[in-house]
Write a protein that holds these residues in place. Structure first.
Motif, PDB file in Angstrom:
ATOM      1  N   HIS A 426     -83.406 -78.655 -92.723  1.00  0.00           N
ATOM      2  CA  HIS A 426     -81.997 -78.916 -92.451  1.00  0.00           C
ATOM      3  C   HIS A 426     -81.722 -78.863 -90.936  1.00  0.00           C
ATOM      4  O   HIS A 426     -81.191 -79.813 -90.352  1.00  0.00           O
ATOM      5  CB  HIS A 426     -81.158 -77.867 -93.203  1.00  0.00           C
ATOM      6  CG  HIS A 426     -79.692 -77.972 -93.000  1.00  0.00           C
ATOM      7  ND1 HIS A 426     -78.833 -78.367 -93.989  1.00  0.00           N
ATOM      8  CD2 HIS A 426     -78.910 -77.727 -91.916  1.00  0.00           C
ATOM      9  CE1 HIS A 426     -77.600 -78.354 -93.536  1.00  0.00           C
ATOM     10  NE2 HIS A 426     -77.620 -77.978 -92.276  1.00  0.00           N
ATOM     11  N   GLU A 427     -82.160 -77.778 -90.312  1.00  0.00           N
ATOM     12  CA  GLU A 427     -81.899 -77.635 -88.876  1.00  0.00           C
ATOM     13  C   GLU A 427     -82.696 -78.670 -88.092  1.00  0.00           C
ATOM     14  O   GLU A 427     -82.210 -79.208 -87.095  1.00  0.00           O
ATOM     15  CB  GLU A 427     -82.244 -76.218 -88.398  1.00  0.00           C
ATOM     16  CG  GLU A 427     -81.428 -75.115 -89.046  1.00  0.00           C
ATOM     17  CD  GLU A 427     -79.924 -75.314 -88.941  1.00  0.00           C
ATOM     18  OE1 GLU A 427     -79.462 -75.933 -87.959  1.00  0.00           O
ATOM     19  OE2 GLU A 427     -79.201 -74.869 -89.853  1.00  0.00           O
ATOM     20  N   HIS A 430     -80.672 -81.822 -87.964  1.00  0.00           N
ATOM     21  CA  HIS A 430     -79.628 -81.781 -86.932  1.00  0.00           C
ATOM     22  C   HIS A 430     -80.237 -82.034 -85.558  1.00  0.00           C
ATOM     23  O   HIS A 430     -79.743 -82.841 -84.772  1.00  0.00           O
ATOM     24  CB  HIS A 430     -78.975 -80.396 -86.882  1.00  0.00           C
ATOM     25  CG  HIS A 430     -78.007 -80.109 -88.004  1.00  0.00           C
ATOM     26  ND1 HIS A 430     -76.978 -80.946 -88.320  1.00  0.00           N
ATOM     27  CD2 HIS A 430     -77.902 -79.042 -88.829  1.00  0.00           C
ATOM     28  CE1 HIS A 430     -76.283 -80.403 -89.328  1.00  0.00           C
ATOM     29  NE2 HIS A 430     -76.835 -79.255 -89.664  1.00  0.00           N
ATOM     30  N   ASP A 502     -71.084 -78.098 -93.080  1.00  0.00           N
ATOM     31  CA  ASP A 502     -71.263 -79.314 -92.280  1.00  0.00           C
ATOM     32  C   ASP A 502     -70.373 -80.425 -92.814  1.00  0.00           C
ATOM     33  O   ASP A 502     -69.730 -81.144 -92.049  1.00  0.00           O
ATOM     34  CB  ASP A 502     -72.717 -79.792 -92.351  1.00  0.00           C
ATOM     35  CG  ASP A 502     -73.658 -78.859 -91.606  1.00  0.00           C
ATOM     36  OD1 ASP A 502     -73.172 -78.090 -90.768  1.00  0.00           O
ATOM     37  OD2 ASP A 502     -74.869 -78.923 -91.882  1.00  0.00           O
TER      38      ASP A 502
HETATM   39 ZN    ZN Z   1     -76.118 -77.711 -90.901  1.00  0.00          ZN
END
Ligand code: ZN
Ligand code: ADP
Ligand code: MG
Length: 606
Positions: A426-427, A430, A502
């Motif tokens: 997930h990170e 980003h 988010d």
């Molecule tokens: Zn996030």
């Protein structure tokens, strides 16, 4: 109040019981002595039974050789020896008796005699006095109700605040030094026919130093300073606020020239007639009284009212007209230079490690207010202290920034291997998309250690402070926000609740793009909806529609389109650069955090 009185009575009774039982100990001791007459004593001496006699005044305490205690009295005018002589005690028998004569007229004797009588009287008197005082206190507190509880600072106190304690805000300082001039040399302006301003309104987001600035003005001018918060006027009872205002200004007039500082003016100064809840009448009266008082100053009354608020938009227009708070001084969030100055001020009393650069801290803290920055240094100091260090290192400060920004690290919160993996991808999503898109802020740090409520985080910082944002920036931001969600879906073919925050932020931003910034092609450059707020919650929870149902639909579909486009952008990048994503995620799983340099190096090699 009533409880206090009861408490007092109870303590009184308890202490009384204690004292009386203490005193009765003595009397018990006395009654244990057997009372005898002088004749018996003489017989006992002659029989050789007496071990000692203690003479205290007229009192004779006798101790027999078998341990029995007795007492008797003699005539005050006669000494013991004459007495015994008169009774013809044999001298050799008397010689065996130990005779102690204690000083019978000394202070100690009198104390001992009088204390049992006087002491209780004193104690009772003391308690009566205490209770009287309390009842009086209760009365005067009831009378104090309508008085203002403004805190007053005299000009020459030790912790006087001056402009040098306030960093940045140069325009505000210039504007306010005029006020200082007025307070110092009013005559100069009066002679020119100028009206001395009555009110100054300090406007700015929370923590930008409004309260600090007002105190600095008083400190600079060297006049007394009355500090009260708007909310302190407001009570449940109608009329109290107004009477407090009257009282405050009465006190202030006695001390003129002086500054009256009303903090959080919006608590009383909201637009009249907009009240919800029971206290709006009260607030209106309070506000009216403030206006009346301000109108009542003549040119000779040298009082300046300084007020602070972070919501000038909701203030009653009557407050803002000339002759009242006609001067507005804006305090903005500090820019990078100001941030460094603020940090320097707060670092004055802190031992920083050699080579610590506060500029780097300022760089990493866009959007921080003065209060946040003060907090960063404080957290840094606490962190250094916890690590048993004597000085504060640069690294401590960097960690403190993240703590202030995102909440404390939660290393102990246990993530399963699977969750950790999801967080890493997930990170990484980003970070990768932020790196690829030209208008997104560069990545400063990626971490999969939970902080506050976030499972992991990707820290992006703008390269410079910006006042304006462009549409292109917003669109890239949207894609970055959604990239975590996209990465999860791509890799695990599954979405988790981890991305919900988010999604919320992205939706909010998309809505703002359409309805507030007028940046969508479909709906054109206009705003939609008027934001009102309900007074007692102080939040934007109510939006008045100024458009039709049909437009509402169009807004919704435009928001959806923006989101879909952003999703597509993120998806394209993640599909095209799947290996890089893998690489970031794998590194994260090993190292847990990646600093800017490490991340950029990774991107350069991958
Ligand atoms: Zn996030
Ligand atoms: P406000 O009243 O605007 O909410 P405060 O005046 O209470 O903010 O500021 C809170 C704290 O933040 C101050 O006590 C001070 O330590 C710090 N601070 C804020 N702005 C500044 C500044 N410009 N210079 C120095 N310290 C500041
Ligand atoms: Mg304040």
């Amino acid at each position: 109040m009533k409880q206090n009185v009861i408490k007092n009575v109870v303590t009184f009774i308890l202490v009384f019981l204690l004292v009386s039982s203490f005193l009765s100990l003595f009397t018990i001791d006395k009654t244990r002595r057997q009372a005898i007459d002088v004749g018996t004593l003489v017989t006992e001496i002659n029989d050789g039974k007496v071990e000692s006699i203690e003479v205290a005044g007229d009192k004779l305490s006798v101790k027999l050789s078998d341990g029995t205690l007795q007492e008797t009295q003699k005539e005050p005018t006669e000494s013991l020896s004459t007495l015994l002589n008169n009774f013809s005690v044999s001298p050799d028998k008397l010689a065996e008796v130990k005779i102690d004569i204690t000083n019978d007229t000394g202070l100690g004797f009198w104390m001992l005699t009088i204390a049992p009588i006087i002491l209780p009287i004193i104690i009772i008197g003391f308690f009566i006095w205490m209770m009287m005082k309390q009842i009086q206190g209760a009365n005067s507190k009831a009378l104090m109700f309508g008085q203002s509880n403004a805190k007053q600072f005299q000009p020459q106190t030790k912790n006087r605040v001056t402009f040098s304690d306030v960093a940045g805000s140069h325009e505000a300082k210039i504007e306010l030094s005029e006020i200082v001039e007025f307070l110092r040399k009013p005559q100069k302006f009066i002679e020119l026919g100028a009206k001395i301003p009555k009110g100054v309104l300090l406007v700015g987001p929370p923590g930008t130093g409004k309260t600090l600035m007002a105190r600095a003005v008083a400190g600079e001018a060297g006049v007394p300073f009355f500090h009260i918060s708007g909310s302190e006027f407001v009570e449940m009872f109608v009329g109290v606020g107004a009477s407090r205002v009257r009282d405050l200004f009465r006190k202030a007039k006695r001390q003129a020239p002086c500054i009256v500082f009303i903090d959080e003016l919006d608590a009383v100064g909201r637009q009249r007639g907009a009240g919800l809840g029971g206290s709006h009448d009260e607030r209106e009266q309070t506000l009216n009284q403030i206006l009346v008082e301000m109108d009542g100053f003549d040119n000779q009354t040298n009082i300046i009212v300084v007020a602070a608020t972070n919501r000038p938009d909701i203030l009653d227009p009557a407050l803002l007209r000339p002759g009242r708070f006609d001067r507005q001084v804006t305090l903005d969030l500090p820019d990078i230079r100001e941030r460094e100055e603020i940090l320097k001020i707060h670092a004055r009393n802190k031992p920083l490690a050699e080579g610590t650069d506060l500029k780097l801290v300022a760089q990493r803290t866009p959007g921080f207010s003065g209060a946040d920055l003060a907090n960063v240094l404080n957290e840094g100091a606490i962190m250094a202290g916890r690590d048993e260090q004597k000085i504060i290192s640069q690294n401590c400060l960097f960690q403190a920034i993240e703590k202030v920004m995102l909440g404390p690290e939660r290393r102990s919160s246990i993530m399963s291997e699977k969750e950790k993996k999801i967080t890493a991808y997930h990170e990484a999503g980003h970070a990768l998309v932020a790196h690829e898109l030209p208008n997104a802020d560069p990545v400063h740090k990626i971490s999969i250690i939970s902080r506050g409520r976030a499972g992991g985080y990707t820290l992006k910082l703008p390269t410079e402070d910006r006042k304006y944002h462009s549409r292109a920036e917003f669109l890239d931001d949207l894609a970055v926000m959604l990239a975590g969600h996209v990465a999860e879906k791509k890799i695990f073919n599954e979405v988790t609740t981890g991305a919900s925050n988010d999604l919320k932020k992205a939706t909010q931003l998309a809505r703002q793009i359409v309805t507030q910034y007028g940046m969508s092609d479909e709906l054109g450059p206009r705003t939609y909806g008027e934001h009102e707020e309900l007074i007692f919650l102080g939040r934007e929870i109510h939006e008045r529609r100024d458009y039709s149902e049909k437009t509402a639909e169009a807004i919704d579909s435009t928001i959806m389109k923006l989101i879909r486009n952003a999703l597509k952008t993120a998806e394209d990048i993640i599909t095209r650069q799947r290996e890089r994503l893998e690489k970031i995620a794998q590194t994260l799983l090993v190292k847990e955090t990646l600093e800017k340099d490490e991340f950029e190096q990774l991107m350069a090699t991958a």
